[in-house]
Design an enzyme around this catalytic site. Structure first.
Site, PDB file in Angstrom:
ATOM      1  N   HIS A 277      42.159 -34.018   3.603  1.00  0.00           N
ATOM      2  CA  HIS A 277      43.281 -33.265   4.297  1.00  0.00           C
ATOM      3  C   HIS A 277      43.422 -31.952   4.583  1.00  0.00           C
ATOM      4  CE1 HIS A 277      45.347 -37.064   3.413  1.00  0.00           C
ATOM      5  NE2 HIS A 277      46.211 -36.800   2.351  1.00  0.00           N
TER       6      HIS A 277
ATOM      7  N   CYS B 211      48.292 -36.193  -2.890  1.00  0.00           N
ATOM      8  CA  CYS B 211      47.243 -35.525  -2.342  1.00  0.00           C
ATOM      9  C   CYS B 211      47.482 -34.420  -1.415  1.00  0.00           C
ATOM     10  CB  CYS B 211      46.242 -36.792  -1.712  1.00  0.00           C
ATOM     11  SG  CYS B 211      47.311 -37.657  -0.463  1.00  0.00           S
TER      12      CYS B 211
END
Length: 350
Positions: free
Chosen positions: A256, A131
């Protein structure tokens, strides 16, 4: 492969699996049957996908009979054990774990960047990146195509959901412990309040940042940092690209963020970089600091694209760009990219 292939979702009850079912219900429907598979303790549950309730099957060899494509959203050790089983039963596997990402016979695919790589899969498996890598790689791939990347330095600001449900539960519990207090004003006061309740993190994450994600590797690097390095090289086809990564955990639930310092083969301009970013598939340019317009996790969460802002040319290097990028680590950072790979494979013709 049939015109409407059968899809299996392995790990359908997990955090990524839950998002994946939502994404499958939102995207163009290219699937025939969708089969949901999870651990035996989840067998018999019913989950909604495409507006229908589907019963979860226990993970077993026969669960893959008749499956054309199997999407794995499970821990590494489960994927390592069961992906070859699915392949042996006739399925192409799209794996979201880290079990096969470094295998030279398993392509590591981001459809906006290297879709062609998905067609060559000698082991019958296609892997989806971590990710953190996915947060930046779509925008970075577009810039690389135009300018030629030659060096990369990144710092990540990673949401706690990257550590699974335990990470989310840990942050929410810690936030309740520190809310309405004067904590965060004396050395160690947050640590004492949290006690042993740091969950999957080495330190408190509420009112704090933790400069660590993953496990310890050689010379002080973390496994997460090494993953971003190796995955970026593999996806871009730059096996010797200098890459330096520092991973930091921050008190954000989902999405993120990364700061990116990218050096290219020749001189770059901000205007051209902004044009490339703004027109790249799967990327949104959000960049007007004068009005406070730049991406933040609070605004990006729940969306599919990579969001890019703070685009600047390096002050001391006319060949380098500075960027700030955000991406939902459960959507494009996991479930969406895997779904896109599966759609690529479904579209193949014999």
């Amino acid at each position: 492969m049939t015109a409407r292939p059968t899809l299996a979702v392995v790990g359908a009850t997990g955090a990524v699996g839950t998002v994946l079912l939502r994404i499958l219900s939102q995207r163009a429907d290219v699937w025939g049957d969708i089969r949901l598979i999870a651990s035996p303790r989840s067998a018999g549950r019913k989950l909604a996908v495409r507006g229908e309730e589907v019963e979860v099957l226990a993970l077993a060899e026969e669960a893959f009979d008749g499956v054309d494509i199997a999407l794995f959203a499970v821990p590494d050790e489960i994927a390592a054990q069961w992906a070859p089983v699915a392949v042996a039963r006739g399925a192409v596997v799209v794996d979201d774990s880290g079990a096969f990402r470094t295998d030279p016979e398993v392509p590591l695919v981001v459809p906006e960047v290297n879709a062609h790589a998905a067609r060559r899969r000698p082991r019958g498996i296609v892997s989806s990146p971590d990710c953190t890598t996915l947060t930046m790689i779509v925008a970075l791939g577009a810039l690389h195509s135009a300018f030629g990347l030659r060096e990369l330095v990144v710092s990540s600001y990673q949401a706690v959901s990257g550590a699974g449900r335990a990470g989310v539960e840990t942050l929410r519990r810690q936030l309740s412990q520190v809310a309405g207090t004067e904590l965060g004003t004396s050395p160690g006061d947050v640590r004492r309040a949290v006690g042993d309740g740091t969950g999957p993190f080495p330190d408190p994450v509420a009112l704090n940042v933790v400069p660590w994600a993953g496990s310890l590797c050689d010379e002080g690097w973390s496994s997460e940092e090494m993953r971003v390095r190796e995955e970026t090289r593999k996806i871009l086809g730059l096996s010797r690209l200098p890459v330096a990564v520092t991973c930091v955990r921050v008190p954000v639930i989902t999405t993120h963020s990364l700061t990116v310092h990218a050096r290219f083969e020749g001189e770059v301009t901000v205007d051209r970089a902004r044009e490339i970013i703004a027109t790249a598939p799967g990327v949104v340019l959000c960049d007007d600091p004068a009005t406070g317009e730049f991406p933040t996790p609070a605004d990006v969460v729940g969306t599919d694209p990579t969001w890019v802002g703070r685009v600047r040319r390096a002050l001391d290097d006319p060949t380098a760009l500075e960027l700030f990028v955000c991406g939902d680590n459960l959507r494009k950072g996991a479930a969406l990219n895997a779904a896109q790979i599966a759609e690529l494979i479904a579209a193949e013709t014999d």
